[in-house]
Every structure is written in C-alpha cells, then in structure tokens.
Scaffold this motif. Sequence first.
Motif, mmCIF file in Angstrom:
data_model
loop_
_atom_site.group_PDB
_atom_site.id
_atom_site.type_symbol
_atom_site.label_atom_id
_atom_site.label_comp_id
_atom_site.label_asym_id
_atom_site.label_seq_id
_atom_site.Cartn_x
_atom_site.Cartn_y
_atom_site.Cartn_z
ATOM 1 N N CYS A 28 0.759 -1.070 -0.134
ATOM 2 C CA CYS A 28 -0.044 0.081 0.011
ATOM 3 C C CYS A 28 0.861 1.174 0.096
ATOM 4 O O CYS A 28 1.844 1.204 0.760
ATOM 5 N N ARG A 29 0.515 2.209 -0.748
ATOM 6 C CA ARG A 29 1.194 3.379 -0.803
ATOM 7 C C ARG A 29 0.185 4.553 -0.514
ATOM 8 O O ARG A 29 -0.688 4.885 -1.345
ATOM 9 N N VAL A 30 0.646 5.403 0.327
ATOM 10 C CA VAL A 30 -0.285 6.589 0.462
ATOM 11 C C VAL A 30 0.571 8.050 -0.035
ATOM 12 O O VAL A 30 1.840 8.103 0.377
ATOM 13 N N ARG A 31 -0.222 8.662 -0.839
ATOM 14 C CA ARG A 31 0.836 9.798 -1.466
ATOM 15 C C ARG A 31 0.725 10.969 -0.550
ATOM 16 O O ARG A 31 -0.240 11.100 0.278
ATOM 17 N N PRO A 32 1.558 11.872 -0.510
ATOM 18 C CA PRO A 32 1.509 13.138 0.285
ATOM 19 C C PRO A 32 0.487 14.039 -0.274
ATOM 20 O O PRO A 32 0.026 13.893 -1.422
ATOM 21 N N LEU A 33 0.058 15.159 0.728
ATOM 22 C CA LEU A 33 -0.738 16.077 0.271
ATOM 23 C C LEU A 33 -0.007 16.796 -0.776
ATOM 24 O O LEU A 33 1.109 17.244 -0.704
ATOM 25 N N LEU A 34 -0.776 17.337 -1.847
ATOM 26 C CA LEU A 34 -0.159 18.128 -2.885
ATOM 27 C C LEU A 34 -0.093 19.355 -2.347
ATOM 28 O O LEU A 34 -0.940 19.966 -1.546
ATOM 29 N N SER A 35 0.801 20.553 -3.060
ATOM 30 C CA SER A 35 0.785 21.817 -2.465
ATOM 31 C C SER A 35 -0.756 22.540 -2.534
ATOM 32 O O SER A 35 -0.972 23.381 -1.664
ATOM 33 N N GLY A 108 -5.852 1.817 -8.114
ATOM 34 C CA GLY A 108 -6.054 3.003 -7.242
ATOM 35 C C GLY A 108 -7.012 3.924 -7.761
ATOM 36 O O GLY A 108 -7.117 4.000 -9.069
ATOM 37 N N GLN A 109 -7.567 4.934 -7.078
ATOM 38 C CA GLN A 109 -8.507 5.994 -7.933
ATOM 39 C C GLN A 109 -7.573 6.890 -8.688
ATOM 40 O O GLN A 109 -6.416 7.161 -8.316
ATOM 41 N N THR A 110 -8.161 7.587 -9.541
ATOM 42 C CA THR A 110 -7.448 8.465 -10.378
ATOM 43 C C THR A 110 -6.890 9.661 -9.208
ATOM 44 O O THR A 110 -7.507 10.194 -8.369
ATOM 45 N N GLY A 111 -5.577 10.003 -9.470
ATOM 46 C CA GLY A 111 -5.116 10.934 -8.711
ATOM 47 C C GLY A 111 -4.301 10.324 -7.340
ATOM 48 O O GLY A 111 -4.059 11.271 -6.304
ATOM 49 N N SER A 112 -4.219 9.023 -7.153
ATOM 50 C CA SER A 112 -3.711 8.369 -5.991
ATOM 51 C C SER A 112 -2.326 8.105 -6.131
ATOM 52 O O SER A 112 -1.638 7.774 -4.778
ATOM 53 N N GLY A 113 -1.923 8.382 -7.298
ATOM 54 C CA GLY A 113 -0.051 8.149 -7.291
ATOM 55 C C GLY A 113 0.122 7.073 -7.889
ATOM 56 O O GLY A 113 1.299 6.472 -7.826
ATOM 57 N N LYS A 114 -0.721 6.388 -8.860
ATOM 58 C CA LYS A 114 -0.270 5.179 -9.423
ATOM 59 C C LYS A 114 0.794 5.291 -10.648
ATOM 60 O O LYS A 114 1.767 4.858 -10.911
ATOM 61 N N THR A 115 0.485 6.361 -11.414
ATOM 62 C CA THR A 115 1.607 7.091 -12.535
ATOM 63 C C THR A 115 2.764 7.536 -11.788
ATOM 64 O O THR A 115 3.789 6.993 -12.241
ATOM 65 N N TYR A 116 2.666 8.158 -10.715
ATOM 66 C CA TYR A 116 3.933 8.583 -9.952
ATOM 67 C C TYR A 116 4.744 7.368 -9.522
ATOM 68 O O TYR A 116 5.911 7.321 -9.680
ATOM 69 N N THR A 117 3.946 6.150 -9.196
ATOM 70 C CA THR A 117 4.926 5.115 -8.468
ATOM 71 C C THR A 117 5.489 4.344 -9.772
ATOM 72 O O THR A 117 6.565 4.188 -9.909
ATOM 73 N N GLY A 120 6.976 7.956 -12.348
ATOM 74 C CA GLY A 120 7.778 8.896 -11.536
ATOM 75 C C GLY A 120 7.485 10.415 -12.084
ATOM 76 O O GLY A 120 6.528 10.363 -12.887
ATOM 77 N N ARG A 121 8.165 11.283 -11.529
ATOM 78 C CA ARG A 121 8.002 12.666 -12.183
ATOM 79 C C ARG A 121 9.018 12.994 -13.366
ATOM 80 O O ARG A 121 9.963 12.775 -13.203
ATOM 81 N N PRO A 122 8.315 13.166 -14.454
ATOM 82 C CA PRO A 122 9.095 13.527 -15.753
ATOM 83 C C PRO A 122 10.136 14.541 -15.392
ATOM 84 O O PRO A 122 10.023 15.400 -14.770
HETATM 85 P P1 ADP Z 1 -2.815 8.369 -10.830
HETATM 86 O O1 ADP Z 1 -1.803 8.062 -11.927
HETATM 87 O O2 ADP Z 1 -3.211 7.660 -9.897
HETATM 88 O O3 ADP Z 1 -3.997 9.144 -11.534
HETATM 89 P P2 ADP Z 1 -0.873 10.325 -10.148
HETATM 90 O O4 ADP Z 1 0.432 9.461 -10.243
HETATM 91 O O5 ADP Z 1 -0.881 11.206 -11.519
HETATM 92 O O6 ADP Z 1 -2.101 9.723 -10.232
HETATM 93 O O7 ADP Z 1 -0.634 11.413 -9.157
HETATM 94 C C1 ADP Z 1 -1.344 12.570 -8.965
HETATM 95 C C2 ADP Z 1 -0.829 13.816 -8.481
HETATM 96 O O8 ADP Z 1 0.058 13.418 -7.124
HETATM 97 C C3 ADP Z 1 0.663 13.931 -9.475
HETATM 98 O O9 ADP Z 1 0.672 15.483 -9.750
HETATM 99 C C4 ADP Z 1 1.989 13.390 -8.853
HETATM 100 O O10 ADP Z 1 2.917 14.019 -9.225
HETATM 101 C C5 ADP Z 1 1.649 13.706 -7.271
HETATM 102 N N1 ADP Z 1 2.212 12.460 -6.570
HETATM 103 C C6 ADP Z 1 1.554 11.142 -6.534
HETATM 104 N N2 ADP Z 1 2.340 10.563 -5.689
HETATM 105 C C7 ADP Z 1 3.293 11.344 -5.200
HETATM 106 C C8 ADP Z 1 4.362 11.144 -4.166
HETATM 107 N N3 ADP Z 1 4.642 9.798 -3.697
HETATM 108 N N4 ADP Z 1 5.153 12.362 -3.940
HETATM 109 C C9 ADP Z 1 4.733 13.332 -4.554
HETATM 110 N N5 ADP Z 1 3.938 13.500 -5.404
HETATM 111 C C10 ADP Z 1 3.068 12.463 -5.776
#
Ligand code: ADP
Length: 372
Positions: A28-35, A108-117, A120-122
């Motif tokens: 399980c991975r919990v993403r941080p709050l975004l700014s 996970g739901q959209t915006g939960s960090g799947k693609t980030y996992t 990563g961040r381009p």
């Molecule tokens: P999904 O693929 O589930 O729709 P994203 O991977 O696009 O979600 O994540 C949504 C936003 O949160 C993106 O802006 C992403 O960069 C950010 N984010 C997700 N997980 C993390 C993390 N672990 N640390 C920092 N930013 C994250």
Amino acid sequence: VKINEGEELRRKLHNTILELKGNIRVFCRVRPLLSDEDLGKEPKVYSYPTTAETLGRSIDVIQNGQKSYFTFDKVFMPDAAQENVFVEISQLVQSALDGYKVCIFAYGQTGSGKTYTMMGRPGSPTEKGLIPRSLEQIFQTRQSLQSQGWKYEMQVSMLEIYNEMIRDLLSASQSCSDVSRTESGVAGKQYAIKHDANGNTHVSDLTIVDVRSSREVSFLLDQAARSRSVGKTQMNEQSSRSHFVFTLRISGANESTEQQVQGVLNLIDLAGSERLSKSGATGDRLKETQAINKSLSSLSDVIFALAKKEDHVPFRNSKLTYLLQPCLGGDSKTLMFVNVSPEPSSVGESLCSLRFAARVNACEIGIPRRQT
Ligand code: ADP
C-alpha cells in the motif's frame, strides 16, 4: 498483555497468509498532500500502528469516526521516497532475469499516485518511478552477468487497453493521439491474443522492439506516453481511463553451462478505480467506467480463483486478464500496489481500494480480518 496477545495472533495470521497465498504480494502506498491540497481542520484519515509486529505493514483508516484496519505486505507512508519503494521490489524485478514471469500492478483511484509510482515525475532523476528504475537495474545486471557467460536478448512492447480494446502504443501509426482515440483502432489491425504451448503470449500486429539499453527503453516510454488515451473527468483533467501494460521479454542463454531462461516483466498502470457517482460519468465516460470496472473485478476474480486453486480461473472475462494469463498463474510472481490519496474527501474511494487490495491480499483463506 492483551495487546501483545493480539499482536502475536496478528503475526501468526499474517505468516499463515503469507505461506498459503504463494506468490501474490500487496503493497500500500499513501501519497503526500499536494501543495494545492489543504487538510484544514479536517481530521487525519490515516494512522500507522507502530507496534513491532505491524510496523511498516499496517494502516488504519478513519471515516465518520469509525476505524478500519488493514495489514499488507508493506505500507509506504507519504514520505516514502521512490528509491526506498524500489528497494522493496528490486528482487522481484531481478527474478525476471532468472526466468520468472513477473507482474507488478498499480491500483487505485485517479490521482492516488499510480503513475507517479510507476513512471515517476518526468525529468526528475530522484523521482524516477519503478519502470525506469527496473530497467536500469535489469540492464546493469545483464552487463555484470556477461562475465559469467550469460547473454540476454530483450524485447519491449507497450499497449493500452481502453474500453476492452487493445491499442499498440509503439506503432508508428498510433503515435498520433487522434488515431489512438478512434473507436475502431487502426484499420486492419486485430491485436488478437494467443498463448502458445510454452506459455508465451502473442498479440497479433503488436509492435515488439529489440532493446539494448535502458536509454532506448526511455525513448520508447516517451513515445508511448504521448500515445496514451487520456480523458477528462471531474476528478482529474488528465486522468487515465485505460490500463497501460509495459512488457519486457527476456531471453537468456549461457553457452558454458547450456542453461536457458525466458522471463517476462509486466508493469501495469491500471485505469482509475473510482466509482461511477464520483466521476459524474455519462455517455462515453459511463461506457469507459463500466469497462474499467469489469476488467478490475475480473482481475480480482482471477487472483481470487488462482489463490483458491479453483479448477476454473476466469481469465477470458477481460482483455487484461487474458493478456496476462501466463504471467498470473503457476510459479509467476505478482505484486499489487494499492495507491491511496490522503485527502479526507477521498476517504470513501480509498476504503474501496484498500478493501479490494485486502481481498487480493488475504482472500485465500477464510480468516476474518480486522477491517470493518
Ligand atoms: P494517478 O496515476 O493515480 O492518477 P498520479 O500519479 O498522476 O495519480 O498522481 C497525482 C498527483 O500526485 C501528481 O501530480 C503526482 O505527481 C503527485 N504524486 C503522487 N504520488 C506522489 C508522491 N509519492 N510524492 C509526490 N507527489 C506525488
């Protein structure tokens, strides 16, 4: 004393589950709050039990004052760095070079960090995701195994499954996103899935590229990213409504020992799992969501049936499960990330995701879990 007894029981159950469930793991991975997200006065949704036995494996969720408890093989808190997440899967990735068939999903739901996992961040080397890190490791290991007589050939394909249709993300004609979004796909291309007697999957007309370095793969990943279908929902403007399947086929041969291995690494960024009401879906979007729900529930049905060693495993119920059939049974290895958002407004969706993952994680034996 009571707590220790409870912990002891929990440890025993967990170990029994691990023994019985074989090659399926759930992280399980919990993403941080975004700014731009603000918890404000809202109470925190998650807490992470810190007793010795559950440290790093448990997550408690509070909704409307009620607590639900979950235990997974690993729980990554919001501050977990990409590097630290990768460390936990690097052995699994390595096993593809030893001839295993490996599947790693992000759910996970959209915006939960799947693609980030996964990706990563381009442009950020420290925030590279599991796919680029896995490839770097595989190509590095390949080089070091050369001195022991091993020669490897690697092939990459990338596709998406959108509305139960396969789209080739590396085909030159598909790199134009207008083409990739048409209902009928590219004229004349069938993308029919077949499995041969050796457990290899063939998708007709799918582009397969020989690769020699992780840089070559990065280039292909960029091409695929441009081709992916994206849709708009109320939840996330760029939400992905398709499953993305990255496949690396590995053939290895050692001339001196005459050993041969055939491994596969599948890395899968699943479509958003959100329920209909929240995404406000109608028309085409409703159809998309229904297709997504169907394939996600087929995936859990397949994992469930495999774990229970049922005679009939319903692989054919969705394109995704049929495509991955040889990589989901037998001695293959499966890992599912369940990604959740920290936002209080998403707690309902997060609970759905965690329950789905808990089913995948522990359905094998009928032990009641602590969750409500
Ligand atoms: P999904 O693929 O589930 O729709 P994203 O991977 O696009 O979600 O994540 C949504 C936003 O949160 C993106 O802006 C992403 O960069 C950010 N984010 C997700 N997980 C993390 C993390 N672990 N640390 C920092 N930013 C994250």
